[in-house]
Enzyme design. Structure first.
Site, PDB file in Angstrom:
ATOM      1  N   ARG A 240       0.857  -1.171   0.000  1.00  0.00           N
ATOM      2  CA  ARG A 240       0.000   0.000   0.000  1.00  0.00           C
ATOM      3  C   ARG A 240       0.898   1.228   0.000  1.00  0.00           C
ATOM      4  O   ARG A 240       2.007   1.203   0.557  1.00  0.00           O
ATOM      5  CB  ARG A 240      -0.909   0.027   1.245  1.00  0.00           C
ATOM      6  CG  ARG A 240      -2.064  -0.951   1.217  1.00  0.00           C
ATOM      7  CD  ARG A 240      -3.130  -0.579   0.177  1.00  0.00           C
ATOM      8  NE  ARG A 240      -4.256  -1.499   0.169  1.00  0.00           N
ATOM      9  CZ  ARG A 240      -4.411  -2.539  -0.658  1.00  0.00           C
ATOM     10  NH1 ARG A 240      -3.482  -2.817  -1.545  1.00  0.00           N
ATOM     11  NH2 ARG A 240      -5.488  -3.301  -0.588  1.00  0.00           N
ATOM     12  N   GLU A 269      -3.626   7.677  -3.760  1.00  0.00           N
ATOM     13  CA  GLU A 269      -4.159   7.225  -5.044  1.00  0.00           C
ATOM     14  C   GLU A 269      -5.670   7.433  -5.124  1.00  0.00           C
ATOM     15  O   GLU A 269      -6.353   7.349  -4.103  1.00  0.00           O
ATOM     16  CB  GLU A 269      -3.788   5.748  -5.302  1.00  0.00           C
ATOM     17  CG  GLU A 269      -4.344   4.752  -4.312  1.00  0.00           C
ATOM     18  CD  GLU A 269      -3.844   3.330  -4.598  1.00  0.00           C
ATOM     19  OE1 GLU A 269      -2.624   3.086  -4.558  1.00  0.00           O
ATOM     20  OE2 GLU A 269      -4.696   2.478  -4.871  1.00  0.00           O
ATOM     21  N   HIS A 287      -2.087   0.682  -9.557  1.00  0.00           N
ATOM     22  CA  HIS A 287      -2.655  -0.343  -8.665  1.00  0.00           C
ATOM     23  C   HIS A 287      -3.269  -1.493  -9.481  1.00  0.00           C
ATOM     24  O   HIS A 287      -4.457  -1.794  -9.360  1.00  0.00           O
ATOM     25  CB  HIS A 287      -3.700   0.281  -7.724  1.00  0.00           C
ATOM     26  CG  HIS A 287      -3.926  -0.526  -6.471  1.00  0.00           C
ATOM     27  ND1 HIS A 287      -4.207   0.036  -5.255  1.00  0.00           N
ATOM     28  CD2 HIS A 287      -3.917  -1.862  -6.249  1.00  0.00           C
ATOM     29  CE1 HIS A 287      -4.362  -0.908  -4.340  1.00  0.00           C
ATOM     30  NE2 HIS A 287      -4.192  -2.080  -4.928  1.00  0.00           N
TER      31      HIS A 287
END
Ligand code: DGY
Length: 328
Positions: A240, A269, A287
């Site tokens: 993450r 993000e 991602h």
């Protein structure tokens, strides 16, 4: 008995909407709107379940306003969008989607590692910009992956799958750091040796982060940690974004303090730190580590099966807080 009602908070595969509609009254966000939190809360009224994809924050304040909610099923293995203690206190079951994305995500970890170490995207931009007009012997030279030392931070399923790729496929020495050490037999099976974080950062040629995000892990890699790494090292993050202090990383990349990075996840993000965007020696992807057709479908089906398993059959497949069902 009326059918339970559920909300699908983001657009998902139509086959999965159909599967859920066979069991529930479904409100589905197939337009994939990004609902502000108040709208999410409003749409959750009268719903017993919600299908989330990882971006929806489920916490005590939301739960207090959604008293009918019984289950939140995340289509992700990570669940940092869930305040698990608050969900448990409210008697709301949380489920995630582990297992089905392990190998796909490990592949992407390796893809980023190789792209960063071998300067693949930087070289492509150079070529597309029409700058390739000769073959200098040092053009786009990078670092070797085979035979080098790989450091894996976070040794769950995905970390172990990366270790196997490194040890068996690329002849790498593999170090790992984890909250708890693996049993010796498991270390041998994946060809990895335990190391303290500082030792790993000092020794590894390539460092891959696959740690779940928790407040304790916030910015676990900052300027001080990067300073321990080799100037030739690469840093990959498929965990993450919040694991890395992105300003410190951008500064280190600009200064050549480490050679390169590969990032699939970002602290804010889908916004990306402009300082990172300005660096040429970082490979950036949005991602997508689990983004293959079979894997994303498997993740969506598992989240759906958790909703069906719990609300229609009383037994979810991958509960995170089974104690809400009266189980430890
Ligand atoms: C996961 O499953 O946690 C991936 O990061 C996708 O969100």
């Amino acid at each position: 008995m009326p059918r339970p009602s559920i909300l699908i908070a983001r657009a998902i595969f139509p086959e999965v909407v159909d599967k859920l509609a066979a069991h529930f009254d479904v409100e589905a966000n197939q337009a994939d709107e990004i609902w502000p939190r108040e709208q999410l809360i409003q749409r959750l009224q009268g719903k017993q379940g919600v299908f989330t994809t990882g971006g929806e924050r489920i916490d005590a304040a939301l739960l207090a306003q959604c008293p009918g909610l019984k289950i939140c099923a995340n289509m992700a293995v990570g669940f940092n969008n869930f305040d698990l203690p608050a969900m448990t206190a409210a008697g709301v079951l949380a489920t995630n989607a582990p297992g089905v994305l392990t190998e796909t995500t490990a592949d992407m970890g390796f893809a980023l590692l190789m792209a960063a170490a071998r300067r693949v995207t930087e070289a492509e931009h150079y070529l597309r910009a029409g700058r390739w007009d000769r073959w200098p012997c040092d053009m786009m030279i990078g670092q070797d992956v085979h035979g080098s030392t790989l450091g894996i931070v976070g040794m769950g399923r995905i970390g172990q799958a990366i270790a196997r790729r490194g040890a068996l496929g690329f002849g790498m020495q593999v170090l790992y750091h984890n909250r708890s050490r693996l049993p010796e037999a498991e270390e041998q099976a994946v060809g990895a040796r335990y190391a303290g974080l500082d030792e790993l950062l000092r020794t590894a040629d390539h460092v891959v982060l696959v740690v779940p995000y928790t407040p304790e892990a916030h910015h676990m890699i900052g300027a001080a940690q990067i300073a321990l790494m080799k100037p030739t090292a690469t840093l990959v993050n498929i965990g993450r974004g919040g694991l890395i202090d992105e300003d410190a990383l951008a500064q280190a990349l600009r200064a050549g303090r480490i050679a390169a990075a590969g990032l699939d996840v970002f602290e804010g993000e889908p916004k990306v730190n402009p300082a990172l965007l300005a660096c040429t020696n970082v490979v950036l992807t949005p991602h997508i580590a689990s983004a293959t057709v079979p894997t994303r479908k498997a993740m969506a089906h598992l989240a759906a099966d958790n909703l069906i398993g719990y609300l229609a059959q009383g037994r979810p497949l991958t509960p995170l807080n089974p104690e809400v069902m009266g189980e430890a």
